[in-house]
Design a protein around this motif. Structure first.
Motif, short mmCIF file in Angstrom:
data_model
loop_
_atom_site.label_atom_id
_atom_site.label_comp_id
_atom_site.label_asym_id
_atom_site.label_seq_id
_atom_site.Cartn_x
_atom_site.Cartn_y
_atom_site.Cartn_z
N ILE A 1 51.92 49.40 47.81
CA ILE A 1 52.29 49.86 49.00
C ILE A 1 53.67 49.75 48.95
O ILE A 1 54.12 48.71 48.44
CB ILE A 1 51.77 49.32 50.00
N GLU A 2 54.72 50.67 49.38
CA GLU A 2 56.08 50.35 49.54
C GLU A 2 56.51 49.24 50.32
O GLU A 2 56.11 49.35 51.44
CB GLU A 2 56.53 51.70 49.90
N ARG B 1 59.40 52.08 63.80
CA ARG B 1 58.63 53.09 64.27
C ARG B 1 57.68 53.88 63.09
O ARG B 1 56.61 54.07 63.14
CB ARG B 1 59.46 54.34 64.91
N HIS B 2 58.42 53.81 62.03
CA HIS B 2 57.70 54.49 60.80
C HIS B 2 57.02 53.78 59.90
O HIS B 2 56.33 54.28 59.01
CB HIS B 2 58.85 55.37 59.99
N CYS B 3 57.01 52.23 59.97
CA CYS B 3 56.20 51.58 59.13
C CYS B 3 54.66 51.43 59.52
O CYS B 3 54.47 51.84 60.61
CB CYS B 3 56.69 50.12 59.07
N THR C 1 54.39 52.57 54.06
CA THR C 1 55.49 51.48 53.88
C THR C 1 55.18 50.35 55.02
O THR C 1 54.81 50.39 56.13
CB THR C 1 57.01 52.00 54.13
N ILE C 2 55.48 49.24 54.40
CA ILE C 2 55.33 48.06 54.99
C ILE C 2 56.84 47.53 55.34
O ILE C 2 57.69 47.41 54.05
CB ILE C 2 54.46 46.73 54.54
N LEU C 3 57.09 47.18 56.53
CA LEU C 3 58.59 46.78 56.88
C LEU C 3 58.68 45.20 56.81
O LEU C 3 57.89 44.45 57.48
CB LEU C 3 58.82 47.01 58.05
N HIS D 1 47.64 40.43 51.43
CA HIS D 1 46.66 40.40 52.64
C HIS D 1 47.16 41.46 53.63
O HIS D 1 46.20 42.38 54.00
CB HIS D 1 46.63 39.04 53.18
N LEU D 2 48.32 41.63 54.07
CA LEU D 2 48.72 42.49 54.97
C LEU D 2 48.67 43.95 54.25
O LEU D 2 48.28 45.09 55.02
CB LEU D 2 50.06 42.29 55.11
N ALA D 3 48.98 44.17 53.16
CA ALA D 3 48.64 45.54 52.51
C ALA D 3 47.38 46.00 52.67
O ALA D 3 46.92 46.97 52.66
CB ALA D 3 49.26 45.61 50.95
#
Ligand SMILES: Cc1cc2nc3c(=O)[nH]c(=O)nc-3n(C[C@H](O)[C@H](O)[C@H](O)COP(=O)(O)O)c2cc1C
Length: 199
Positions: free
Chosen positions: A30-31, A65-67, A2-4, A185-187
């Protein structure tokens, strides 16, 4: 994975950008987890409900923390990020001690009233705490053709938009495409890092 997409928005312009970045992320399979932060008060600790009555849920440090990646957005306030977002970031010391965000890719985005009202300074101000956390900062490359043709927002430091002093400007096509492409791009970076880590 996941991306926050973590943002603050008072009047909705930065929120609209967050949605477009999330669209770019999700079009890359991606979520996207979209979260905001509560207002802060000048006189006392904010004591808002954990869940806002409307809009996106408030972020917790566990979201960070989880992203696997982060898009961080704020309206420009006197050439800097808005206090509610900075306040939230100053509550992330435990993550810093753990090194929980080290090597996670991140991008930044902002919204201003005026064209030369401090987009770049705001974008770079948002990068600083992320660098302290050891994150890998990604800008927008000039292979995104909108960067050369935009007549309003859009910078190599991150996505941006100009709203006008009364929020009268809707998002331009170039600003919009740079948000979506920024998310993609981030994904792509998140996927590339995941592949290299697993190989
Ligand atoms: C306290 C304050 C300071 C601001 N400072 C700036 C500034 O330095 N430059 C600018 O262009 N706009 C400035 N603005 C305008 C906001 O950045 C702009 O309206 C933005 O699009 C709001 O985003 P939002 O709709 O996500 O809340 C300021 C607004 C407020 C309330």
């Amino acid at each position: 994975m996941t991306i926050l997409i973590l943002y603050y928005s008072r009047h909705g312009s930065t929120q609209e950008m967050a949605r477009l970045i999330a669209r770019g992320v999700e079009e890359s399979q991606i979520e996207a987890t979209v979260r905001t932060v509560p207002e802060v008060s000048a006189v006392c600790e904010a004591a808002q409900d954990d869940i806002p009555s409307q809009g996106d849920p408030y972020a917790t440090t566990d979201d960070l923390r989880h992203c696997q990646g982060l898009a961080l957005g704020s309206p420009t306030r006197f050439g800097n990020m808005a206090a509610p977002l900075k306040y939230f970031l100053e509550g992330t010391t435990a993550l810093w001690i753990e090194g929980a965000l080290v090597n996670k890719p991140a991008m930044v985005f902002t919204s201003t009233a005026s064209m030369h009202g401090g987009q770049e300074t705001t974008l770079t101000s948002m990068m600083l705490p992320l660098l302290h956390h050891g994150m890998i900062i990604s800008g927008l490359p000039y292979t995104m053709t909108e960067l050369n043709q935009t007549q309003s927002g859009g910078t190599p430091y991150g996505a941006s938009r100009v709203t006008g002093s009364r929020n009268e400007c809707s998002i331009s096509e170039d600003e919009k495409q740079l948000c979506i492409k920024g998310g993609k791009h981030l994904a792509a970076l998140v996927k590339q890092l995941a592949t290299e880590t697993n190989s």
